[in-house]
Design a protein around this motif. Structure first.
Motif, mmCIF file in Angstrom:
data_model
loop_
_atom_site.group_PDB
_atom_site.id
_atom_site.type_symbol
_atom_site.label_atom_id
_atom_site.label_comp_id
_atom_site.label_asym_id
_atom_site.label_seq_id
_atom_site.Cartn_x
_atom_site.Cartn_y
_atom_site.Cartn_z
ATOM 1 N N ALA A 119 8.884 -35.894 -11.531
ATOM 2 C CA ALA A 119 10.000 -35.181 -11.576
ATOM 3 C C ALA A 119 10.276 -34.275 -12.684
ATOM 4 O O ALA A 119 10.483 -32.935 -12.507
ATOM 5 C CB ALA A 119 11.448 -36.046 -11.363
ATOM 6 N N ASP A 120 9.568 -34.677 -13.873
ATOM 7 C CA ASP A 120 9.553 -33.869 -15.123
ATOM 8 C C ASP A 120 8.614 -32.681 -14.760
ATOM 9 O O ASP A 120 8.951 -31.660 -15.326
ATOM 10 C CB ASP A 120 9.298 -34.682 -16.387
ATOM 11 N N LEU A 121 7.460 -33.358 -14.407
ATOM 12 C CA LEU A 121 6.351 -32.093 -14.235
ATOM 13 C C LEU A 121 6.674 -31.050 -13.152
ATOM 14 O O LEU A 121 6.510 -29.792 -13.540
ATOM 15 C CB LEU A 121 5.062 -32.797 -14.108
ATOM 16 N N ALA A 122 7.112 -31.451 -12.084
ATOM 17 C CA ALA A 122 7.534 -30.492 -11.001
ATOM 18 C C ALA A 122 8.530 -29.546 -11.488
ATOM 19 O O ALA A 122 8.727 -28.442 -11.358
ATOM 20 C CB ALA A 122 8.242 -31.267 -9.840
ATOM 21 N N ARG A 123 9.598 -30.096 -12.207
ATOM 22 C CA ARG A 123 10.593 -29.025 -12.852
ATOM 23 C C ARG A 123 9.903 -28.319 -13.838
ATOM 24 O O ARG A 123 10.491 -27.012 -13.660
ATOM 25 C CB ARG A 123 11.710 -30.028 -13.435
ATOM 26 N N LYS A 124 9.050 -28.524 -14.644
ATOM 27 C CA LYS A 124 8.760 -27.722 -15.662
ATOM 28 C C LYS A 124 7.734 -26.676 -15.112
ATOM 29 O O LYS A 124 7.952 -25.515 -15.432
ATOM 30 C CB LYS A 124 7.596 -28.600 -16.615
ATOM 31 N N MET A 125 7.005 -27.063 -14.008
ATOM 32 C CA MET A 125 6.161 -25.807 -13.163
ATOM 33 C C MET A 125 7.216 -24.926 -12.493
ATOM 34 O O MET A 125 6.754 -23.648 -12.608
ATOM 35 C CB MET A 125 5.450 -26.724 -12.170
ATOM 36 N N HIS A 126 8.276 -25.447 -12.056
ATOM 37 C CA HIS A 126 9.222 -24.560 -11.461
ATOM 38 C C HIS A 126 9.784 -23.707 -12.314
ATOM 39 O O HIS A 126 9.952 -22.421 -11.979
ATOM 40 C CB HIS A 126 10.312 -25.452 -10.551
ATOM 41 N N GLU A 127 10.211 -24.139 -13.384
ATOM 42 C CA GLU A 127 10.698 -23.051 -14.617
ATOM 43 C C GLU A 127 9.751 -22.425 -15.179
ATOM 44 O O GLU A 127 10.088 -21.622 -16.185
ATOM 45 C CB GLU A 127 11.445 -24.243 -15.646
ATOM 46 N N LYS A 145 16.826 -35.479 -5.501
ATOM 47 C CA LYS A 145 18.020 -34.943 -4.956
ATOM 48 C C LYS A 145 18.444 -33.798 -6.172
ATOM 49 O O LYS A 145 18.840 -32.440 -5.747
ATOM 50 C CB LYS A 145 19.384 -35.655 -4.720
ATOM 51 N N ALA A 146 18.161 -34.139 -7.210
ATOM 52 C CA ALA A 146 18.322 -33.136 -8.404
ATOM 53 C C ALA A 146 17.368 -32.121 -8.231
ATOM 54 O O ALA A 146 17.757 -30.696 -8.453
ATOM 55 C CB ALA A 146 18.250 -33.859 -9.593
ATOM 56 N N LEU A 147 16.197 -32.209 -8.133
ATOM 57 C CA LEU A 147 15.234 -31.189 -7.998
ATOM 58 C C LEU A 147 15.446 -30.456 -6.714
ATOM 59 O O LEU A 147 15.318 -28.850 -6.795
ATOM 60 C CB LEU A 147 13.707 -31.938 -7.620
ATOM 61 N N ARG A 148 15.998 -30.727 -5.604
ATOM 62 C CA ARG A 148 16.150 -30.072 -4.380
ATOM 63 C C ARG A 148 17.428 -29.158 -4.832
ATOM 64 O O ARG A 148 17.509 -28.123 -4.312
ATOM 65 C CB ARG A 148 16.349 -30.871 -3.183
ATOM 66 N N GLU A 149 18.565 -29.589 -5.353
ATOM 67 C CA GLU A 149 19.504 -28.861 -5.727
ATOM 68 C C GLU A 149 19.380 -27.655 -6.507
ATOM 69 O O GLU A 149 20.081 -26.691 -6.407
ATOM 70 C CB GLU A 149 20.796 -29.871 -6.442
ATOM 71 N N ASP A 150 18.090 -27.888 -7.502
ATOM 72 C CA ASP A 150 17.470 -26.853 -8.160
ATOM 73 C C ASP A 150 16.519 -25.985 -7.622
ATOM 74 O O ASP A 150 15.949 -25.172 -8.302
ATOM 75 C CB ASP A 150 17.083 -27.151 -9.437
ATOM 76 N N ASP A 151 16.363 -26.082 -6.198
ATOM 77 C CA ASP A 151 15.503 -25.346 -5.477
ATOM 78 C C ASP A 151 14.002 -25.683 -5.803
ATOM 79 O O ASP A 151 13.041 -24.642 -5.627
ATOM 80 C CB ASP A 151 15.602 -23.614 -5.467
#
Length: 165
Positions: A119-127, A145-151
């Protein structure tokens, strides 16, 4: 193992084996128990009588061994109707499972396993904080759920019940 007689919403009846009642409930809630005839995931247990062997009485005599009643000719009973067997897994279902297994193998072969850091790495890649790459790993329902809410694009990796360790 427990054998259940199952009915789908369309009215097809079929049998399937499960390691336990809890296993059936878990698979049913995830939509993994499907009708082999129509593919419906709306499947419920049919009313069944338990099969318990009794040891307190002698077996009933076979029909041909029983003496006929006085004045009644001996007649063999009609054979029970033979129903066409229903496969536990229909051909389209087995082909879909093979494709899902192949997809999983391809993802595992071409991606990096990151474990609980997913989850942390997926978010960092997205950002844009780190370089994009194919990863797979573990995430809680809340994290997904949090990742999907943030697209953030995430998909579950297909795992078939028989492939679980």
């Amino acid at each position: 193992m427990i054998r259940y007689t199952l009915n789908c919403a369309v009215g097809h009846q079929f049998e399937s084996w499960f390691p336990s009642s809890a296993s059936f409930d878990a698979q049913q809630s995830r939509g993994l128990v499907t009708c082999p005839a129509c593919g419906s995931a709306q499947v419920e247990k049919a009313v069944m009588a338990p099969s318990v062997a009794r040891t307190d009485r002698a077996p009933a005599p076979a029909v041909e061994d029983a003496p006929p009643a006085a004045g009644v000719p001996a007649v063999a009973p009609a054979p029970a109707p033979v129903e066409a067997p229903v496969p536990v897994m229909s051909r389209p279902d087995s082909e879909l499972r093979a494709l899902l297994r192949e997809l999983r193998e391809q993802i595992v072969k071409t991606s990096d396993y990151v474990g609980d850091d997913f989850a942390d790495l997926a978010r960092k890649m997205h950002e844009g904080e780190i370089e994009h790459r194919s990863i797979y790993g573990e995430a809680t329902v809340e994290e997904v759920k949090a990742l999907r809410e943030d697209d953030v694009e995430v998909l579950p990796l297909p795992v078939l019940p028989e492939d679980r360790n």
